[in-house]
Design a protein around this motif. Sequence first.
Motif, PDB file in Angstrom:
ATOM      1  N   ALA A 253      11.192   3.291  -2.721  1.00  0.00           N
ATOM      2  CA  ALA A 253      10.924   3.223  -1.290  1.00  0.00           C
ATOM      3  C   ALA A 253      11.827   2.244  -0.553  1.00  0.00           C
ATOM      4  CB  ALA A 253       9.461   2.846  -1.055  1.00  0.00           C
ATOM      5  N   TYR A 254      12.083   1.068  -1.131  1.00  0.00           N
ATOM      6  CA  TYR A 254      12.846   0.061  -0.398  1.00  0.00           C
ATOM      7  C   TYR A 254      14.266   0.508  -0.065  1.00  0.00           C
ATOM      8  CZ  TYR A 254      15.037  -4.367   0.844  1.00  0.00           C
ATOM      9  OH  TYR A 254      15.736  -5.349   1.496  1.00  0.00           O
ATOM     10  N   PRO A 255      15.010   1.117  -0.996  1.00  0.00           N
ATOM     11  CA  PRO A 255      16.343   1.606  -0.595  1.00  0.00           C
ATOM     12  C   PRO A 255      16.297   2.631   0.531  1.00  0.00           C
ATOM     13  CG  PRO A 255      16.163   1.522  -2.988  1.00  0.00           C
ATOM     14  CD  PRO A 255      14.796   1.283  -2.440  1.00  0.00           C
ATOM     15  N   LEU A 256      15.220   3.423   0.590  1.00  0.00           N
ATOM     16  CA  LEU A 256      15.089   4.387   1.675  1.00  0.00           C
ATOM     17  C   LEU A 256      14.898   3.690   3.019  1.00  0.00           C
ATOM     18  CD1 LEU A 256      12.783   7.052  -0.020  1.00  0.00           C
ATOM     19  CD2 LEU A 256      15.260   7.121   0.268  1.00  0.00           C
ATOM     20  N   VAL A 257      14.147   2.595   3.014  1.00  0.00           N
ATOM     21  CA  VAL A 257      13.954   1.833   4.248  1.00  0.00           C
ATOM     22  C   VAL A 257      15.274   1.225   4.705  1.00  0.00           C
ATOM     23  CG1 VAL A 257      12.792  -0.156   5.275  1.00  0.00           C
ATOM     24  CG2 VAL A 257      11.545   1.332   3.719  1.00  0.00           C
ATOM     25  N   VAL A 258      16.019   0.651   3.759  1.00  0.00           N
ATOM     26  CA  VAL A 258      17.302   0.030   4.112  1.00  0.00           C
ATOM     27  C   VAL A 258      18.258   1.065   4.687  1.00  0.00           C
ATOM     28  CG1 VAL A 258      19.318  -1.175   3.200  1.00  0.00           C
ATOM     29  CG2 VAL A 258      17.032  -1.824   2.432  1.00  0.00           C
ATOM     30  N   ARG A 259      18.325   2.225   4.049  1.00  0.00           N
ATOM     31  CA  ARG A 259      19.222   3.276   4.542  1.00  0.00           C
ATOM     32  C   ARG A 259      18.771   3.794   5.902  1.00  0.00           C
ATOM     33  NH1 ARG A 259      22.215   6.957   0.097  1.00  0.00           N
ATOM     34  NH2 ARG A 259      22.804   5.278  -1.332  1.00  0.00           N
ATOM     35  N   ALA A 260      17.458   3.926   6.081  1.00  0.00           N
ATOM     36  CA  ALA A 260      16.956   4.373   7.383  1.00  0.00           C
ATOM     37  C   ALA A 260      17.328   3.369   8.476  1.00  0.00           C
ATOM     38  CB  ALA A 260      15.439   4.546   7.330  1.00  0.00           C
ATOM     39  N   LEU A 261      17.223   2.076   8.161  1.00  0.00           N
ATOM     40  CA  LEU A 261      17.570   1.048   9.134  1.00  0.00           C
ATOM     41  C   LEU A 261      19.059   1.052   9.445  1.00  0.00           C
ATOM     42  CD1 LEU A 261      16.629  -1.383  10.822  1.00  0.00           C
ATOM     43  CD2 LEU A 261      17.028  -2.822   8.802  1.00  0.00           C
ATOM     44  N   VAL A 263      21.241   3.550   9.042  1.00  0.00           N
ATOM     45  CA  VAL A 263      21.785   4.815   9.545  1.00  0.00           C
ATOM     46  C   VAL A 263      21.094   5.274  10.817  1.00  0.00           C
ATOM     47  CG1 VAL A 263      22.185   7.256   8.999  1.00  0.00           C
ATOM     48  CG2 VAL A 263      22.513   5.512   7.233  1.00  0.00           C
ATOM     49  N   ARG A 264      19.737   5.185  10.866  1.00  0.00           N
ATOM     50  CA  ARG A 264      18.992   5.782  11.973  1.00  0.00           C
ATOM     51  C   ARG A 264      18.281   4.782  12.866  1.00  0.00           C
ATOM     52  NH1 ARG A 264      14.886   9.035   9.777  1.00  0.00           N
ATOM     53  NH2 ARG A 264      15.224   8.224   7.665  1.00  0.00           N
ATOM     54  N   GLY A 265      18.273   3.512  12.496  1.00  0.00           N
ATOM     55  CA  GLY A 265      17.740   2.508  13.386  1.00  0.00           C
ATOM     56  C   GLY A 265      16.349   2.009  13.020  1.00  0.00           C
ATOM     57  N   GLU A 266      15.853   1.076  13.841  1.00  0.00           N
ATOM     58  CA  GLU A 266      14.611   0.368  13.542  1.00  0.00           C
ATOM     59  C   GLU A 266      13.390   1.280  13.568  1.00  0.00           C
ATOM     60  OE1 GLU A 266      12.002  -3.208  15.605  1.00  0.00           O
ATOM     61  OE2 GLU A 266      14.204  -3.316  15.658  1.00  0.00           O
ATOM     62  N   LEU A 267      13.318   2.212  14.493  1.00  0.00           N
ATOM     63  CA  LEU A 267      12.152   3.095  14.585  1.00  0.00           C
ATOM     64  C   LEU A 267      11.996   3.933  13.327  1.00  0.00           C
ATOM     65  CD1 LEU A 267       9.851   4.015  16.410  1.00  0.00           C
ATOM     66  CD2 LEU A 267      11.373   5.789  17.314  1.00  0.00           C
ATOM     67  N   ALA A 268      13.111   4.469  12.829  1.00  0.00           N
ATOM     68  CA  ALA A 268      13.058   5.259  11.596  1.00  0.00           C
ATOM     69  C   ALA A 268      12.653   4.397  10.413  1.00  0.00           C
ATOM     70  CB  ALA A 268      14.420   5.906  11.340  1.00  0.00           C
ATOM     71  N   ALA A 269      13.136   3.156  10.383  1.00  0.00           N
ATOM     72  CA  ALA A 269      12.769   2.257   9.293  1.00  0.00           C
ATOM     73  C   ALA A 269      11.277   1.949   9.302  1.00  0.00           C
ATOM     74  CB  ALA A 269      13.577   0.967   9.387  1.00  0.00           C
ATOM     75  N   LYS A 270      10.705   1.765  10.487  1.00  0.00           N
ATOM     76  CA  LYS A 270       9.269   1.474  10.575  1.00  0.00           C
ATOM     77  C   LYS A 270       8.431   2.682  10.160  1.00  0.00           C
ATOM     78  CE  LYS A 270       9.496  -2.210  14.005  1.00  0.00           C
ATOM     79  NZ  LYS A 270       9.088  -2.689  15.345  1.00  0.00           N
ATOM     80  N   GLN A 271       8.890   3.877  10.495  1.00  0.00           N
ATOM     81  CA  GLN A 271       8.178   5.072  10.057  1.00  0.00           C
ATOM     82  C   GLN A 271       8.199   5.179   8.536  1.00  0.00           C
ATOM     83  OE1 GLN A 271       6.297   7.237  11.701  1.00  0.00           O
ATOM     84  NE2 GLN A 271       5.891   8.302   9.765  1.00  0.00           N
ATOM     85  N   TYR A 389       1.150 -12.652   8.983  1.00  0.00           N
ATOM     86  CA  TYR A 389       1.156 -13.340  10.284  1.00  0.00           C
ATOM     87  C   TYR A 389       2.573 -13.728  10.714  1.00  0.00           C
ATOM     88  CZ  TYR A 389       0.322 -16.928  13.809  1.00  0.00           C
ATOM     89  OH  TYR A 389       0.350 -17.671  14.957  1.00  0.00           O
ATOM     90  N   LEU A 390       3.332 -14.334   9.814  1.00  0.00           N
ATOM     91  CA  LEU A 390       4.677 -14.805  10.167  1.00  0.00           C
ATOM     92  C   LEU A 390       5.682 -13.658  10.254  1.00  0.00           C
ATOM     93  CD1 LEU A 390       4.891 -18.018   7.924  1.00  0.00           C
ATOM     94  CD2 LEU A 390       4.417 -17.884  10.378  1.00  0.00           C
ATOM     95  N   GLY A 391       5.515 -12.653   9.407  1.00  0.00           N
ATOM     96  CA  GLY A 391       6.484 -11.564   9.367  1.00  0.00           C
ATOM     97  C   GLY A 391       6.479 -10.698  10.603  1.00  0.00           C
ATOM     98  N   ARG A 392       5.340 -10.570  11.244  1.00  0.00           N
ATOM     99  CA  ARG A 392       5.265  -9.686  12.409  1.00  0.00           C
ATOM    100  C   ARG A 392       6.095 -10.201  13.583  1.00  0.00           C
ATOM    101  NH1 ARG A 392      -0.947 -10.586  14.661  1.00  0.00           N
ATOM    102  NH2 ARG A 392      -0.736 -12.790  15.263  1.00  0.00           N
ATOM    103  N   ARG A 393       6.451 -11.489  13.569  1.00  0.00           N
ATOM    104  CA  ARG A 393       7.294 -12.044  14.622  1.00  0.00           C
ATOM    105  C   ARG A 393       8.767 -11.720  14.402  1.00  0.00           C
ATOM    106  NH1 ARG A 393       4.827 -18.204  15.303  1.00  0.00           N
ATOM    107  NH2 ARG A 393       2.662 -17.595  15.714  1.00  0.00           N
ATOM    108  N   ILE A 394       9.103 -11.282  13.207  1.00  0.00           N
ATOM    109  CA  ILE A 394      10.503 -11.026  12.851  1.00  0.00           C
ATOM    110  C   ILE A 394      10.805  -9.533  12.844  1.00  0.00           C
ATOM    111  CG2 ILE A 394      12.228 -11.294  11.030  1.00  0.00           C
ATOM    112  CD1 ILE A 394      10.695 -13.850  10.201  1.00  0.00           C
ATOM    113  N   PHE A 395       9.991  -8.783  12.121  1.00  0.00           N
ATOM    114  CA  PHE A 395      10.170  -7.327  12.029  1.00  0.00           C
ATOM    115  C   PHE A 395       8.782  -6.755  11.774  1.00  0.00           C
ATOM    116  CE2 PHE A 395      11.152  -3.217  10.332  1.00  0.00           C
ATOM    117  CZ  PHE A 395      12.397  -2.884  10.837  1.00  0.00           C
ATOM    118  N   ALA A 396       8.188  -6.196  12.790  1.00  0.00           N
ATOM    119  CA  ALA A 396       6.796  -5.742  12.707  1.00  0.00           C
ATOM    120  C   ALA A 396       6.644  -4.645  11.654  1.00  0.00           C
ATOM    121  CB  ALA A 396       6.322  -5.236  14.061  1.00  0.00           C
ATOM    122  N   VAL A 397       5.950  -4.972  10.560  1.00  0.00           N
ATOM    123  CA  VAL A 397       5.687  -3.998   9.500  1.00  0.00           C
ATOM    124  C   VAL A 397       4.394  -3.268   9.828  1.00  0.00           C
ATOM    125  CG1 VAL A 397       5.184  -3.696   7.054  1.00  0.00           C
ATOM    126  CG2 VAL A 397       6.900  -5.365   7.771  1.00  0.00           C
TER     127      VAL A 397
END
Length: 469
Positions: A253-261, A263-271, A389-397
């Motif tokens: 899963a993690y490499p897919l998130v990195v590639r989505a970020l 290639v396709r941007g933050e919205l795709a990575a969050k999905q 708590y701290l992570g949501r200020r950086i990149f909302a998961v």
Amino acid sequence: YLVATGVPGLVNFLAIAIYTRLLSAEEYGRYALVIAGVGLFNAVFFQWLKLALLRFLPAHRDDPTPLLSAILTGFSGMILLTGALGLLAGSLWPDPTWRSLLLVALPVLWAQAWFELNLEVARSQLQPGRYGLMSSVKAVSALFLGALAVLWGLGAKGPLLGLLVGFLVASLLWGRSRWKGVAPKISISRLKPILAYGVPLTANFALAFVVSSSDRFLIAWFLGEGAAGVYAASYDLAQQSLTLLMTVVNLAAYPLVVRALEVRGELAAKQQLMENGELLLAVALPCAVGLATLAPGIAVVFLDTEFQQEAPHLILLVAMAALLSGIRAYHFDLAFQLGRRTLGQVWVMGGAALLNVLLNLWWIPAFGLLGAAWATVVAYAAALLMSAYLGRRIFAVPVNWRSVGKVTFATAVMLPILLVGRTSENWFAWVGAGMGAAVVYGVWLLLLDVGGLRSKMLGLLRRLRHAVR
């Protein structure tokens, strides 16, 4: 990746069953302490290279040589540094038994670091086949040779020598081709982003290691090496089994998130993160409940009688801790890595490590092995809350709370079957209860359409029917 990690995972469970029967609790304790020490040094000195490779290699697919050269330069430097430290410690250690173990541990550290670096290359390039071959060959050869070495009378050194050969064989067979034409080359411009990304994560992993393994050293200090062996056997049995399944999800899963970020941007990575989180919980929660419920039977099947007395309670608590740790590490902690602000993870694990050590110093003398296990549960729970708590200020998961409710309900439905199996003293009934619970859980996942599972299966069936026609 389920196949790629499943085979070595099963071999590792078999190793616990074999080594707890071939080694005394004291010898197993020494072996477990050496492995913990190797893991700590690996986390401190080599982990940053592996993490940087996984994060940056997808962006260098067209020309990976400069990046690999920088990685190899860092690896060579860490070999020299750890070699000097290891030889110094081995020559000055007063106990001859531990002195010889430390000198064996040093090449095991190097071989493990190189092996894991090659695994990350395969993972980053989305090659689960090569990943699985390397992992399986290492696990099988390490157990076979380690058991032979123990039978030859080498004691705690036996499993370590088996691991050393296993790492080397797998790396030589499948790792050499990826480094052809790559040579160490000092380049500040190449090393700077790797250091900036990896060094905070190194601190994080070192602190995470304090939470997961410092209790073994404190148990050996307060209660003796034999008690550390008993604790390590139960801890590893529960933690490895649950972490194995969660790692399967993360590996893919993690490499897919990195590639989505990338290639396709933050919205795709969050999905992609939301889908990954649903799958992670759907795999981990029922397995943790199964481990905790069937802990008495699991202890009887896998552990020798010398290790069984406190094992059911330890397995239950470690299953809880591993669930909390996996959700934090494989979901919420990704906010710091994707946002490239990995220093935040240091604050998370720093607080958890401090809490864990303080609780261990308090609870181990007061409550023994169970005190150490409870300290781990509390520390991981605190780390999970801080990371979210701290992570949501950086990149909302994102978290799909509807899916969380569905998975929790499906797990609760299967629980009565596990409780019935727990009351039996027959290992066949334990296995049957586990399989029956898994079937019930799977049916409810389909009925509730968790993660769109029912829709995806129906689509697959339609495609298969069309292909047959």
